[in-house]
Design a protein around this motif. Structure first.
Motif, PDB file in Angstrom:
ATOM      1  N   GLY A   1     -28.006 -12.186 -11.216  1.00  0.00           N
ATOM      2  CA  GLY A   1     -26.932 -13.070 -12.026  1.00  0.00           C
ATOM      3  C   GLY A   1     -26.516 -14.188 -11.436  1.00  0.00           C
ATOM      4  O   GLY A   1     -25.441 -14.639 -11.444  1.00  0.00           O
ATOM      5  N   PHE A   2     -27.259 -14.888 -10.574  1.00  0.00           N
ATOM      6  CA  PHE A   2     -26.788 -16.114  -9.983  1.00  0.00           C
ATOM      7  C   PHE A   2     -26.490 -17.047 -11.035  1.00  0.00           C
ATOM      8  O   PHE A   2     -27.514 -17.325 -11.816  1.00  0.00           O
ATOM      9  N   GLY A   3     -25.328 -17.635 -10.880  1.00  0.00           N
ATOM     10  CA  GLY A   3     -25.054 -18.722 -11.955  1.00  0.00           C
ATOM     11  C   GLY A   3     -24.565 -18.280 -13.321  1.00  0.00           C
ATOM     12  O   GLY A   3     -24.055 -19.157 -14.161  1.00  0.00           O
ATOM     13  N   GLU A   4     -24.518 -16.911 -13.341  1.00  0.00           N
ATOM     14  CA  GLU A   4     -24.158 -16.500 -14.875  1.00  0.00           C
ATOM     15  C   GLU A   4     -22.438 -16.339 -14.864  1.00  0.00           C
ATOM     16  O   GLU A   4     -21.864 -16.314 -13.792  1.00  0.00           O
ATOM     17  N   PRO A   5     -21.848 -16.411 -15.996  1.00  0.00           N
ATOM     18  CA  PRO A   5     -20.538 -16.663 -16.214  1.00  0.00           C
ATOM     19  C   PRO A   5     -20.063 -15.104 -15.746  1.00  0.00           C
ATOM     20  O   PRO A   5     -20.704 -14.285 -15.943  1.00  0.00           O
ATOM     21  N   VAL A   6     -18.494 -15.245 -15.007  1.00  0.00           N
ATOM     22  CA  VAL A   6     -18.232 -13.872 -14.629  1.00  0.00           C
ATOM     23  C   VAL A   6     -16.946 -13.860 -15.152  1.00  0.00           C
ATOM     24  O   VAL A   6     -16.056 -14.820 -15.310  1.00  0.00           O
ATOM     25  N   THR A   7     -16.217 -12.760 -15.349  1.00  0.00           N
ATOM     26  CA  THR A   7     -14.747 -12.595 -15.690  1.00  0.00           C
ATOM     27  C   THR A   7     -14.080 -11.574 -14.532  1.00  0.00           C
ATOM     28  O   THR A   7     -14.341 -10.345 -14.726  1.00  0.00           O
ATOM     29  N   ILE A   8     -13.183 -12.274 -13.795  1.00  0.00           N
ATOM     30  CA  ILE A   8     -12.524 -11.316 -12.820  1.00  0.00           C
ATOM     31  C   ILE A   8     -11.071 -11.462 -12.898  1.00  0.00           C
ATOM     32  O   ILE A   8     -10.630 -12.755 -12.799  1.00  0.00           O
ATOM     33  N   LYS A   9     -10.473 -10.495 -13.388  1.00  0.00           N
ATOM     34  CA  LYS A   9      -8.867 -10.709 -13.522  1.00  0.00           C
ATOM     35  C   LYS A   9      -8.226  -9.663 -12.732  1.00  0.00           C
ATOM     36  O   LYS A   9      -8.543  -8.827 -12.112  1.00  0.00           O
ATOM     37  N   ALA A  10      -7.002  -9.838 -12.480  1.00  0.00           N
ATOM     38  CA  ALA A  10      -6.120  -9.121 -11.661  1.00  0.00           C
ATOM     39  C   ALA A  10      -5.420  -8.043 -12.537  1.00  0.00           C
ATOM     40  O   ALA A  10      -5.691  -8.156 -13.895  1.00  0.00           O
ATOM     41  N   PRO A  11      -5.206  -7.034 -11.973  1.00  0.00           N
ATOM     42  CA  PRO A  11      -4.791  -5.946 -12.533  1.00  0.00           C
ATOM     43  C   PRO A  11      -3.459  -5.893 -13.300  1.00  0.00           C
ATOM     44  O   PRO A  11      -2.862  -6.939 -12.931  1.00  0.00           O
ATOM     45  N   PRO A  12      -3.447  -5.109 -14.422  1.00  0.00           N
ATOM     46  CA  PRO A  12      -2.103  -5.312 -15.200  1.00  0.00           C
ATOM     47  C   PRO A  12      -0.818  -5.218 -14.256  1.00  0.00           C
ATOM     48  O   PRO A  12      -0.761  -4.476 -13.355  1.00  0.00           O
ATOM     49  N   ALA A  13      -0.022  -6.257 -14.418  1.00  0.00           N
ATOM     50  CA  ALA A  13       1.281  -6.248 -13.658  1.00  0.00           C
ATOM     51  C   ALA A  13       2.189  -4.758 -13.645  1.00  0.00           C
ATOM     52  O   ALA A  13       2.680  -4.513 -12.623  1.00  0.00           O
ATOM     53  N   SER A  14       2.199  -4.340 -14.599  1.00  0.00           N
ATOM     54  CA  SER A  14       2.939  -3.247 -14.914  1.00  0.00           C
ATOM     55  C   SER A  14       2.349  -1.918 -13.988  1.00  0.00           C
ATOM     56  O   SER A  14       3.170  -1.131 -13.623  1.00  0.00           O
ATOM     57  N   GLU A  15       1.099  -2.174 -13.519  1.00  0.00           N
ATOM     58  CA  GLU A  15       0.258  -0.930 -12.872  1.00  0.00           C
ATOM     59  C   GLU A  15       0.604  -1.257 -11.421  1.00  0.00           C
ATOM     60  O   GLU A  15      -0.131  -0.692 -10.461  1.00  0.00           O
ATOM     61  N   THR A  16       1.008  -2.575 -11.025  1.00  0.00           N
ATOM     62  CA  THR A  16       0.721  -3.079  -9.453  1.00  0.00           C
ATOM     63  C   THR A  16       1.854  -3.269  -8.947  1.00  0.00           C
ATOM     64  O   THR A  16       2.958  -3.885  -9.447  1.00  0.00           O
ATOM     65  N   ALA A  17       2.060  -2.621  -7.621  1.00  0.00           N
ATOM     66  CA  ALA A  17       3.223  -2.752  -6.731  1.00  0.00           C
ATOM     67  C   ALA A  17       3.129  -4.082  -6.164  1.00  0.00           C
ATOM     68  O   ALA A  17       2.134  -4.729  -5.797  1.00  0.00           O
ATOM     69  N   GLY A  18       4.335  -4.656  -6.092  1.00  0.00           N
ATOM     70  CA  GLY A  18       4.474  -5.976  -5.456  1.00  0.00           C
ATOM     71  C   GLY A  18       4.097  -6.173  -4.013  1.00  0.00           C
ATOM     72  O   GLY A  18       3.877  -5.046  -3.207  1.00  0.00           O
ATOM     73  N   LYS A  19       4.126  -7.105  -3.423  1.00  0.00           N
ATOM     74  CA  LYS A  19       3.676  -7.335  -2.129  1.00  0.00           C
ATOM     75  C   LYS A  19       4.638  -6.419  -0.956  1.00  0.00           C
ATOM     76  O   LYS A  19       4.087  -5.787  -0.088  1.00  0.00           O
ATOM     77  N   GLN A  20       5.890  -6.673  -1.138  1.00  0.00           N
ATOM     78  CA  GLN A  20       6.882  -5.947  -0.343  1.00  0.00           C
ATOM     79  C   GLN A  20       6.855  -4.474  -0.335  1.00  0.00           C
ATOM     80  O   GLN A  20       6.849  -3.685   0.433  1.00  0.00           O
ATOM     81  N   GLU A  21       6.540  -3.987  -1.947  1.00  0.00           N
ATOM     82  CA  GLU A  21       6.442  -2.472  -2.164  1.00  0.00           C
ATOM     83  C   GLU A  21       5.100  -1.994  -1.315  1.00  0.00           C
ATOM     84  O   GLU A  21       5.096  -0.824  -0.903  1.00  0.00           O
ATOM     85  N   SER A  22       4.324  -2.651  -1.444  1.00  0.00           N
ATOM     86  CA  SER A  22       2.850  -2.353  -0.964  1.00  0.00           C
ATOM     87  C   SER A  22       3.070  -2.362   0.841  1.00  0.00           C
ATOM     88  O   SER A  22       2.539  -1.222   1.345  1.00  0.00           O
ATOM     89  N   MET A  23       3.751  -3.265   1.433  1.00  0.00           N
ATOM     90  CA  MET A  23       3.585  -3.271   2.721  1.00  0.00           C
ATOM     91  C   MET A  23       4.722  -2.058   3.227  1.00  0.00           C
ATOM     92  O   MET A  23       4.011  -1.380   4.078  1.00  0.00           O
ATOM     93  N   GLU A  24       5.508  -1.938   2.484  1.00  0.00           N
ATOM     94  CA  GLU A  24       6.340  -0.706   2.764  1.00  0.00           C
ATOM     95  C   GLU A  24       5.706   0.559   2.666  1.00  0.00           C
ATOM     96  O   GLU A  24       5.834   1.483   3.734  1.00  0.00           O
ATOM     97  N   ALA A  25       4.861   0.804   1.598  1.00  0.00           N
ATOM     98  CA  ALA A  25       4.092   2.163   1.421  1.00  0.00           C
ATOM     99  C   ALA A  25       3.258   2.221   2.449  1.00  0.00           C
ATOM    100  O   ALA A  25       2.787   3.265   2.884  1.00  0.00           O
ATOM    101  N   LEU A  26       2.557   1.133   3.001  1.00  0.00           N
ATOM    102  CA  LEU A  26       1.530   0.938   4.095  1.00  0.00           C
ATOM    103  C   LEU A  26       2.292   1.444   5.437  1.00  0.00           C
ATOM    104  O   LEU A  26       1.806   2.189   6.220  1.00  0.00           O
ATOM    105  N   ALA A  27       3.453   1.127   5.585  1.00  0.00           N
ATOM    106  CA  ALA A  27       4.158   1.205   6.734  1.00  0.00           C
ATOM    107  C   ALA A  27       4.369   2.724   6.870  1.00  0.00           C
ATOM    108  O   ALA A  27       4.465   3.155   7.943  1.00  0.00           O
ATOM    109  N   LYS A  28       4.748   3.314   5.757  1.00  0.00           N
ATOM    110  CA  LYS A  28       5.233   4.686   5.667  1.00  0.00           C
ATOM    111  C   LYS A  28       3.855   5.611   6.137  1.00  0.00           C
ATOM    112  O   LYS A  28       4.222   6.649   6.677  1.00  0.00           O
TER     113      LYS A  28
END
Length: 284
Positions: A255-282
């Motif tokens: 697939g060299f040079g072919e169009p690709v579509t890469i999107k971030a996951p839905p915001a409603s299903e995604t923990a924010g950076k702070q929440e993610s760091m806190e979960a990792l720390a636990k």
């Protein structure tokens, strides 16, 4: 006028030989049996293989490094064995703007209860599937520019590293990644590569690949790179044994040079950076 580099000439020669093999002499046959056409096709394939086999390994690899660095998108399918277990993987990559989506299928763990590790990267933000954050399916992490800018893609690193080896050789022509390709092989000794100074590999790429091997506890590996008739890497393979045990990777590229579509996951299903760091720390 600037002289044409030998590396470019090598790829052009292979491509021309393949084109001639596919087109024949340019004379159109007006009659013939299916057997005749089959013979012509086989002869064309044999000519293409001969062109691949005749190419100089070092020149071809250097050219593959240059051409690989020009590719903005590609896909991979592969398998990996390391101290963490055995995995199969698939990925889609875009160099600019920086984006990637990678899936690893391997052993079931607390972090990956179904055995799937799914990573999405958009510029300096990385997302990963998780079962550790209630009500969310994804964590978020800010890379903060951690990836070295302009660092070559992994298949380019491996082609360049192989070009530095002292025992580089061609082992023939094989089907790799769904296409015919010349198979080149050599031994990468980490201490020797660390000290390498030459035109086959840039210093920052050398350091990146050396660090990757050291992270796996490897002092040497057998490295294989397959280059197709278009001068592109079709497959890479690493095999070695180090302080962490057996290590091997095999990846096919397409697939060299072919169009690709890469999107971030839905915001409603995604923990924010702070929440993610806190979960990792636990978890720690």
């Amino acid at each position: 006028m600037k002289a044409i580099p030998k590396s470019v000439t090598a790829v052009t020669g292979i491509a021309l030989a393949l084109a001639l093999a596919a087109c024949g002499t340019g004379e159109e046959k007006t009659s013939g049996t299916g057997g005749d056409r089959g013979t012509e096709r086989r002869e064309g394939e044999n000519s293409a293989d001969k062109a691949l086999k005749a190419a100089d390994p070092l020149t071809t690899l250097k050219a593959a490094v240059v051409k690989g660095a020009q590719q903005n998108t590609y896909r991979t399918k592969g398998k990996r064995k390391s101290a963490d277990g055995e995995f199969t993987s698939e990925g889609v990559y875009q160099v600019k703007p920086d984006a990637a989506e990678m899936k690893d299928f391997g052993p079931k763990t607390e972090d990956t209860p179904d055995g799937l590790s799914h990573i999405i990267k958009i510029n300096d933000t990385m997302y990963g599937n998780t079962a550790a954050i209630p009500g969310k399916k994804w964590w978020t992490f800010d890379l903060g520019g951690a990836k070295a800018k302009e660092q070559a893609e992994p298949f380019v690193l491996m082609a360049a590293a192989l070009a530095t080896t002292g025992d580089l050789k061609s082992t023939g022509v094989e089907t790799a990644g769904g296409r015919r390709a010349a198979h080149y092989q050599g031994t990468v000794v980490v201490s020797e590569l660390s000290a390498y100074k030459g035109d086959a590999m840039k210093d920052k790429d050398r350091d990146a690949y050396v660090n990757r091997l050291k992270d796996q506890g490897l002092e040497r590996i057998t490295l294989g790179v397959w280059v197709d008739g278009n001068g592109l890497v079709a497959r890479t393979e690493e095999k070695g044994k180090g302080s962490k045990g057996d290590y091997s990777t095999t990846d096919d590229y397409s697939g060299f040079g072919e169009p690709v579509t890469i999107k971030a996951p839905p915001a409603s299903e995604t923990a924010g950076k702070q929440e993610s760091m806190e979960a990792l720390a636990k978890k720690k």
